[in-house]
Design a protein around this motif. Structure first.
Motif, PDB file in Angstrom:
ATOM      1  N   ASP A 289       4.200  15.665 -11.217  1.00 19.69           N
ATOM      2  CA  ASP A 289       3.632  16.776 -10.454  1.00 19.69           C
ATOM      3  C   ASP A 289       2.224  16.514  -9.951  1.00 19.69           C
ATOM      4  OD1 ASP A 289       5.919  18.373 -10.824  1.00 19.69           O
ATOM      5  OD2 ASP A 289       5.215  18.961 -12.818  1.00 19.69           O
ATOM      6  N   GLU A 290       1.522  15.573 -10.589  1.00 21.82           N
ATOM      7  CA  GLU A 290       0.130  15.306 -10.260  1.00 21.82           C
ATOM      8  C   GLU A 290       0.034  14.116  -9.306  1.00 21.82           C
ATOM      9  OE1 GLU A 290      -2.832  16.933 -11.819  1.00 21.82           O
ATOM     10  OE2 GLU A 290      -1.259  18.410 -12.135  1.00 21.82           O
ATOM     11  N   GLY A 291      -1.062  14.074  -8.541  1.00 18.52           N
ATOM     12  CA  GLY A 291      -1.217  12.949  -7.643  1.00 18.52           C
ATOM     13  C   GLY A 291      -2.615  12.834  -7.085  1.00 18.52           C
TER      14      GLY A 291
ATOM     15  N   ILE B 192      -2.997   9.893   2.996  1.00 22.26           N
ATOM     16  CA  ILE B 192      -2.551   8.686   2.296  1.00 22.26           C
ATOM     17  C   ILE B 192      -2.178   9.087   0.874  1.00 22.26           C
ATOM     18  CG2 ILE B 192      -3.201   6.369   1.545  1.00 22.26           C
ATOM     19  CD1 ILE B 192      -5.300   6.455   3.857  1.00 22.26           C
ATOM     20  N   PHE B 193      -0.922   8.874   0.529  1.00 24.08           N
ATOM     21  CA  PHE B 193      -0.413   9.269  -0.781  1.00 24.08           C
ATOM     22  C   PHE B 193      -0.660   8.116  -1.756  1.00 24.08           C
ATOM     23  CE2 PHE B 193       1.568  11.772   2.459  1.00 24.08           C
ATOM     24  CZ  PHE B 193       1.450  13.056   1.951  1.00 24.08           C
ATOM     25  N   VAL B 194      -1.870   8.102  -2.328  1.00 22.39           N
ATOM     26  CA  VAL B 194      -2.380   6.988  -3.123  1.00 22.39           C
ATOM     27  C   VAL B 194      -1.594   6.800  -4.411  1.00 22.39           C
ATOM     28  CG1 VAL B 194      -4.410   6.090  -4.327  1.00 22.39           C
ATOM     29  CG2 VAL B 194      -4.685   7.313  -2.169  1.00 22.39           C
ATOM     30  N   ASN B 195      -1.376   7.892  -5.127  1.00 20.23           N
ATOM     31  CA  ASN B 195      -0.754   7.805  -6.441  1.00 20.23           C
ATOM     32  C   ASN B 195      -0.054   9.127  -6.732  1.00 20.23           C
ATOM     33  OD1 ASN B 195      -0.068   7.042  -8.995  1.00 20.23           O
ATOM     34  ND2 ASN B 195      -2.153   6.941  -9.784  1.00 20.23           N
ATOM     35  N   GLN B 196       1.109   9.041  -7.365  1.00 19.79           N
ATOM     36  CA  GLN B 196       1.840  10.267  -7.646  1.00 19.79           C
ATOM     37  C   GLN B 196       2.774  10.039  -8.827  1.00 19.79           C
ATOM     38  OE1 GLN B 196       3.891  11.730  -4.205  1.00 19.79           O
ATOM     39  NE2 GLN B 196       4.958  13.316  -5.324  1.00 19.79           N
TER      40      GLN B 196
ATOM     41  N   GLY C 118       0.808  -1.208   0.000  1.00 17.79           N
ATOM     42  CA  GLY C 118       0.000   0.000   0.000  1.00 17.79           C
ATOM     43  C   GLY C 118       0.842   1.259   0.000  1.00 17.79           C
ATOM     44  N   PRO C 119       0.161   2.380  -0.034  1.00 15.60           N
ATOM     45  CA  PRO C 119       0.859   3.663  -0.082  1.00 15.60           C
ATOM     46  C   PRO C 119       1.363   4.116   1.290  1.00 15.60           C
ATOM     47  CG  PRO C 119      -1.505   4.001  -0.181  1.00 15.60           C
ATOM     48  CD  PRO C 119      -1.281   2.514  -0.173  1.00 15.60           C
ATOM     49  N   LEU C 120       2.226   5.097   1.264  1.00 11.55           N
ATOM     50  CA  LEU C 120       2.735   5.723   2.483  1.00 11.55           C
ATOM     51  C   LEU C 120       1.619   6.542   3.134  1.00 11.55           C
ATOM     52  CD1 LEU C 120       5.343   6.338   4.147  1.00 11.55           C
ATOM     53  CD2 LEU C 120       5.580   8.379   2.743  1.00 11.55           C
ATOM     54  N   VAL C 121       1.588   6.517   4.462  1.00  9.07           N
ATOM     55  CA  VAL C 121       0.593   7.278   5.214  1.00  9.07           C
ATOM     56  C   VAL C 121       1.321   8.217   6.161  1.00  9.07           C
ATOM     57  CG1 VAL C 121      -1.363   7.137   6.808  1.00  9.07           C
ATOM     58  CG2 VAL C 121      -1.014   5.334   5.106  1.00  9.07           C
ATOM     59  N   GLN C 122       0.871   9.469   6.180  1.00 11.27           N
ATOM     60  CA  GLN C 122       1.415  10.467   7.113  1.00 11.27           C
ATOM     61  C   GLN C 122       0.322  10.781   8.125  1.00 11.27           C
ATOM     62  OE1 GLN C 122       3.388  14.187   5.634  1.00 11.27           O
ATOM     63  NE2 GLN C 122       1.570  15.105   6.523  1.00 11.27           N
ATOM     64  N   HIS C 123       0.670  10.756   9.401  1.00 15.72           N
ATOM     65  CA  HIS C 123      -0.284  11.063  10.465  1.00 15.72           C
ATOM     66  C   HIS C 123       0.224  12.289  11.216  1.00 15.72           C
ATOM     67  CE1 HIS C 123      -2.169   9.824  14.577  1.00 15.72           C
ATOM     68  NE2 HIS C 123      -2.910  10.718  13.961  1.00 15.72           N
ATOM     69  N   ILE C 124      -0.601  13.328  11.237  1.00 17.24           N
ATOM     70  CA  ILE C 124      -0.299  14.517  12.019  1.00 17.24           C
ATOM     71  C   ILE C 124      -1.275  14.543  13.187  1.00 17.24           C
ATOM     72  CG2 ILE C 124      -0.139  17.041  12.071  1.00 17.24           C
ATOM     73  CD1 ILE C 124       1.891  15.878  10.155  1.00 17.24           C
TER      74      ILE C 124
END
Length: 151
Positions: A140-142, A133-137, A50-56
């Motif tokens: 420059d677009e994502g 969640i950085f689904v697709n990148q 899966g994609p990378l997840v950032q939690h703030i």
């Protein structure tokens, strides 16, 4: 086409989640830390999925401060962890505001802004916990999915 779709009452569910807190002085080394996390997973005979997840997370109290965590799912639990890591079999965050951002990555912060405005307009209290969640990148677009936990 660029757009931000918003929904209410969504649940974020992640399994076999390896997490690591990122200190402010480490922000410049995020890419290295992501690579280290993925190597850690592989070194324990697991695969990152899966994609990378950032939690703030903004702490409560008289001096609230943001804390940042990186989360990476694996295909299995890792029983022995280094001290900087934490592992959850299941991470479930219920009743979230949700936004799907599709557009230029340098503007993905607009998704969180839109959710904050939506919460204000609908008198929804937020907990201060945001998962991106950085689904697709590509260049420059994502596509970024943002979950904001309600109180």
């Amino acid at each position: 086409m660029h757009e931000i779709q918003v929904s209410e009452s969504k649940t974020l569910k992640l399994t076999n989640v390896l997490s690591r807190r990122i200190m402010p002085e480490e922000f410049a080394n995020i890419n290295l830390i992501v690579t280290q996390m993925e190597n850690f997973v592989r070194s324990h005979n697991a695969q990152p999925i899966g994609p990378l997840v950032q939690h703030i997370l903004v702490t409560k109290g008289p001096n609230p401060e943001p804390q940042m965590y990186l989360l990476r799912q694996a295909n299995q639990m890792i029983p022995r962890l280094d001290p900087q890591y934490h592992m959850d079999a299941v991470l479930r965050v219920k009743d979230c505001l949700y936004a799907r951002f599709m557009g230029p990555m340098n503007r993905n912060d607009l998704a969180a802004q839109k959710l904050n405005i939506y919460a204000f307009e609908h008198d929804i209290k937020l907990s201060g916990s945001v998962y991106s969640i950085f689904v697709n990148q590509d260049d420059d677009e994502g596509v970024v999915d943002v979950f904001m936990e309600k109180e």
